[in-house]
Design a protein around this motif. Sequence first.
Motif, short mmCIF file in Angstrom:
data_model
loop_
_atom_site.label_atom_id
_atom_site.label_comp_id
_atom_site.label_asym_id
_atom_site.label_seq_id
_atom_site.Cartn_x
_atom_site.Cartn_y
_atom_site.Cartn_z
N LYS A 166 1.03 -1.56 0.14
CA LYS A 166 0.09 0.17 0.32
C LYS A 166 1.13 1.04 -0.11
CE LYS A 166 -4.02 1.72 0.02
NZ LYS A 166 -4.79 1.80 -1.05
N ILE A 167 1.86 1.42 0.46
CA ILE A 167 3.38 2.50 0.74
C ILE A 167 3.27 2.50 -0.51
CG2 ILE A 167 5.33 3.07 1.37
CD1 ILE A 167 4.13 1.44 4.46
N ARG A 168 3.81 1.74 -1.02
CA ARG A 168 4.60 1.65 -2.96
C ARG A 168 3.24 1.59 -3.61
NH1 ARG A 168 8.49 2.88 0.19
NH2 ARG A 168 9.95 1.18 0.64
N GLU A 169 2.13 1.46 -3.64
CA GLU A 169 0.69 2.16 -4.57
C GLU A 169 0.54 3.47 -4.33
OE1 GLU A 169 -2.51 0.22 -3.58
OE2 GLU A 169 -1.42 -2.19 -4.05
N ARG B 173 2.87 5.35 -3.74
CA ARG B 173 3.96 6.42 -3.61
C ARG B 173 4.86 7.24 -2.95
NH1 ARG B 173 5.01 5.10 -9.47
NH2 ARG B 173 2.64 5.07 -10.69
N MET B 174 4.98 6.76 -1.87
CA MET B 174 5.37 7.70 -0.55
C MET B 174 6.29 7.21 -0.41
SD MET B 174 2.17 6.94 2.09
CE MET B 174 2.77 8.22 3.57
N LYS B 175 7.45 8.64 -0.12
CA LYS B 175 7.83 8.36 0.06
C LYS B 175 8.80 8.28 1.78
CE LYS B 175 9.46 10.86 -3.63
NZ LYS B 175 9.92 12.88 -4.23
N VAL B 176 8.64 6.67 1.83
CA VAL B 176 9.50 6.51 3.18
C VAL B 176 9.82 4.97 2.67
CG1 VAL B 176 6.74 4.99 3.27
CG2 VAL B 176 8.57 5.46 5.37
N LYS B 177 11.71 4.50 3.51
CA LYS B 177 12.08 3.30 3.34
C LYS B 177 11.23 2.52 4.36
CE LYS B 177 16.23 5.27 1.90
NZ LYS B 177 17.55 4.87 0.45
N VAL B 178 11.41 1.95 4.02
CA VAL B 178 10.97 -0.13 4.51
C VAL B 178 11.94 -0.52 5.21
CG1 VAL B 178 9.26 -1.88 5.11
CG2 VAL B 178 8.29 1.04 3.47
N CYS B 179 11.63 -1.19 6.65
CA CYS B 179 12.43 -2.16 6.55
C CYS B 179 11.47 -3.65 7.33
CB CYS B 179 13.70 -1.43 7.44
SG CYS B 179 14.28 -3.18 8.57
N MET B 180 11.63 -4.30 6.56
CA MET B 180 10.43 -5.79 6.95
C MET B 180 11.90 -6.35 8.64
SD MET B 180 8.15 -4.78 5.09
CE MET B 180 7.42 -6.52 6.00
N CYS C 170 8.48 -9.67 0.11
CA CYS C 170 9.06 -8.26 0.98
C CYS C 170 9.88 -7.05 -0.38
CB CYS C 170 9.77 -8.35 2.19
SG CYS C 170 9.00 -9.08 3.40
N ILE C 171 10.75 -7.91 -0.73
CA ILE C 171 12.01 -7.03 -2.32
C ILE C 171 10.90 -7.13 -2.90
CG2 ILE C 171 14.00 -7.19 -3.40
CD1 ILE C 171 14.04 -7.35 -0.10
N GLU C 172 10.28 -7.86 -3.87
CA GLU C 172 9.51 -7.97 -4.88
C GLU C 172 8.15 -6.68 -4.99
OE1 GLU C 172 8.06 -11.50 -6.38
OE2 GLU C 172 9.66 -11.58 -7.34
N SER C 173 7.48 -6.82 -3.61
CA SER C 173 6.86 -4.88 -3.05
C SER C 173 7.29 -4.33 -2.58
CB SER C 173 5.74 -5.97 -2.16
OG SER C 173 5.66 -7.70 -2.02
#
Length: 131
Positions: A67-70, A72-79, A92-95
């Motif tokens: 959803k973050i990527r959809e 287009r939010m400019k936030v880095k994500v650490c799973m 996760c990487i593909e997403s």
Amino acid sequence: MKIIIADDSSLWRDRIRSILIEINEVFVVGEAENGTEALQIIMEKKPDLAILDIRMSGMNGIEVLKKIRELRMKVKVCMLTNYTYPLYKKRCIESGADYFLSKTEDFEKISEIITEMSEEQDSSTSIITEK
């Protein structure tokens, strides 16, 4: 640097927060215990980094990431997860995850990620101020 922590375990949130508060210029601007709450806080606070657990109620971490990527939010994500199966890592990487860490093996790398991000922000700021 603004960070949010999303994990269904209050113990893990406390542990992550204890690492982050030791780092200068890092502020935990929100915490969530489920994916729905995490997405709401991310949209409201617009953090630089979101640390997400994979398995949470409501939306899981991967759904939040998508959803973050959809949006287009400019936030880095650490799973950050106990479930480091190759399939999860691949999804996760593909997403669009920027980082994928094991809670048991890679936990201490969180501070390295913050330092790396801070250095990137400093260098981009210096480029802007030089012009």
